[in-house]
Design an enzyme around this catalytic site. Structure first.
Site, PDB file in Angstrom:
ATOM      1  N   THR A  55       0.807  -1.222   0.000  1.00  0.00           N
ATOM      2  CA  THR A  55       0.000   0.000   0.000  1.00  0.00           C
ATOM      3  C   THR A  55       0.841   1.273   0.000  1.00  0.00           C
ATOM      4  O   THR A  55       0.281   2.372  -0.086  1.00  0.00           O
ATOM      5  CB  THR A  55      -0.912   0.035   1.230  1.00  0.00           C
ATOM      6  N   LYS A  56       2.151   1.142   0.085  1.00  0.00           N
ATOM      7  CA  LYS A  56       3.014   2.329   0.149  1.00  0.00           C
ATOM      8  C   LYS A  56       3.415   2.777  -1.265  1.00  0.00           C
ATOM      9  O   LYS A  56       3.152   2.111  -2.252  1.00  0.00           O
ATOM     10  CB  LYS A  56       4.252   2.032   1.002  1.00  0.00           C
ATOM     11  N   ASN A  57       4.072   3.933  -1.332  1.00  0.00           N
ATOM     12  CA  ASN A  57       4.439   4.498  -2.639  1.00  0.00           C
ATOM     13  C   ASN A  57       5.259   3.518  -3.467  1.00  0.00           C
ATOM     14  O   ASN A  57       5.093   3.421  -4.677  1.00  0.00           O
ATOM     15  CB  ASN A  57       5.214   5.794  -2.452  1.00  0.00           C
TER      16      ASN A  57
END
Length: 373
Positions: free
Chosen positions: A177-179
């Site tokens: 879910t992170k960049n």
């Protein structure tokens, strides 16, 4: 269906993973790709950085390194993910929940009131890739160690200095879910050089294996507490492709964020809400685009409206002091900003591979709801 998130897909990940298997013949931790990732992170951050299995595990290592234990307290924002608190509770310490400001970052005035003789650490969370005044926080804490939960903050900065480089140690996340991510993964950054050797032991099951690999000892053995925190080189191979493309990934996220900001800030404010933003001293990383509605009813209606049109727009955290576990520790006082964000904040889809058509659809449906309020 437009999901809230999709993992970054560049098209080069499988090639790198095949190289780890077929060319390098090394898929366990501590391989060539892990070293490459650490080198790239260290160039970005200017500090020794260890690749680990998750941000949660990086935080657990921080608690071990600071020798947090029973009888100790640590200050932590209530509006955060459970791992921020769990890492220290596992060592027997008691969380003291601080409120946040309207943007989701630590309320320093409240921290000042909570600091006491049992405070062993202050854990600061950089919500949405923004931060509180980090210089003021360090000054306020004095000799009390500051640990940064920088799970959302890679490529973000405060006063031009990368977030994750202010505390004695900091934790980053490479969850999907992170960049950028590798499914599950993380990193521990160490500003205090006295912690580096112990951190390396802890990451490798409490052994001095790394020193053995570098010819510094003739055999390796058990020298400290530890666990299996090192990231597989398969995951590191996946991650390396995204670290190398970070500027391209960030540019696309900026385009999406800017489109949301331009189209929705005014309509949101006209119905009594606001958009989560950093201070002028922050350079954000566009980790998320979040709206805080005037009331929980507005938020509930918005989520339902978007879901009706096959768009996933979720809320975020339940403030920890309101959770069943958090209530075991909390004194019962209200934390109004954390409680408002719990009830009123919603996030819009934002991911690298989002198409312009998907972006246009999300904006249009959001505007439709806001016009009807």
């Amino acid at each position: 269906m437009i999901p809230f998130n999709k993992p970054v897909h560049l098209g080069t990940e499988l090639t790198a993973m095949a190289e780890a298997i077929l060319k390098n013949g090394h898929v366990a931790g501590g391989g060539p790709f892990g070293k490459r990732c650490e080198e790239m992170l260290e160039r970005m951050l200017g500090l020794r950085t260890l690749l680990v299995t998750s941000c949660t595990h990086a935080l657990e290592m921080a608690a071990l390194l600071l020798e947090v234990g029973p009888g100790d307290e640590f200050i932590v924002p209530s509006y955060t993910f459970v791992s921020t608190a769990n890492a220290f509770v596992l060592r027997g310490a008691r969380p003291v929940f601080a409120d946040v400001d309207a943007q989701g970052n630590l309320d320093l005035a409240h921290v000042e009131r909570l600091l006491g003789p049992r405070t062993k650490a202050v854990v600061v969370v950089h919500y949405a890739g923004n931060s509180c005044d980090m210089e003021a926080l360090l000054k306020l804490c004095g000799k009390v160690p500051v640990v940064e939960d920088a799970a959302q903050a890679l490529a973000a900065s405060f006063d031009g200095r990368p977030l994750g480089t202010f505390g004695v140690c900091s934790a980053f996340s490479f969850h999907e879910t992170k960049n950028i991510g590798c499914g599950e993964g993380g990193a521990l950054t160490l500003r205090d050089p006295n912690l580096i050797d112990r951190a390396e032991y802890m990451r490798d099951k409490g052994t001095n294996r790394r020193k053995f690999q570098h010819g510094l000892v003739d055999k390796y053995t058990w020298v400290d507490v530890g666990s299996s925190y090192v990231l597989s080189d398969l995951n590191a191979a996946y991650l390396s492709t995204q670290l190398e493309a970070l500027s391209r990934i960030q540019e696309r996220r900026r385009q999406i964020y800017s489109a949301y900001e331009e189209a929705l800030t005014g309509p949101v404010e006209r119905v009594g809400g606001y958009v989560i933003k950093g201070s002028p001293r922050n350079t954000g990383n566009q980790h998320l685009f979040a709206v805080v509605f005037r009331s929980p009813e507005h938020r509930t209606g918005f989520i339902a409206h978007m879901r009706k049109h096959d768009i996933i727009a979720p809320f975020h955290y339940v403030a920890l002091h309101q959770s069943p576990m958090g209530q075991r520790f909390h004194d019962g006082s209200q934390l109004p900003a954390s409680e408002r964000l719990t009830g009123c904040l919603v996030r819009l889809p934002l991911f690298f591979n989002m198409t312009d058509a998907e972006l246009s659809t999300v904006i249009g449906r959001a505007q439709e709801f806001l016009r009807a309020l």
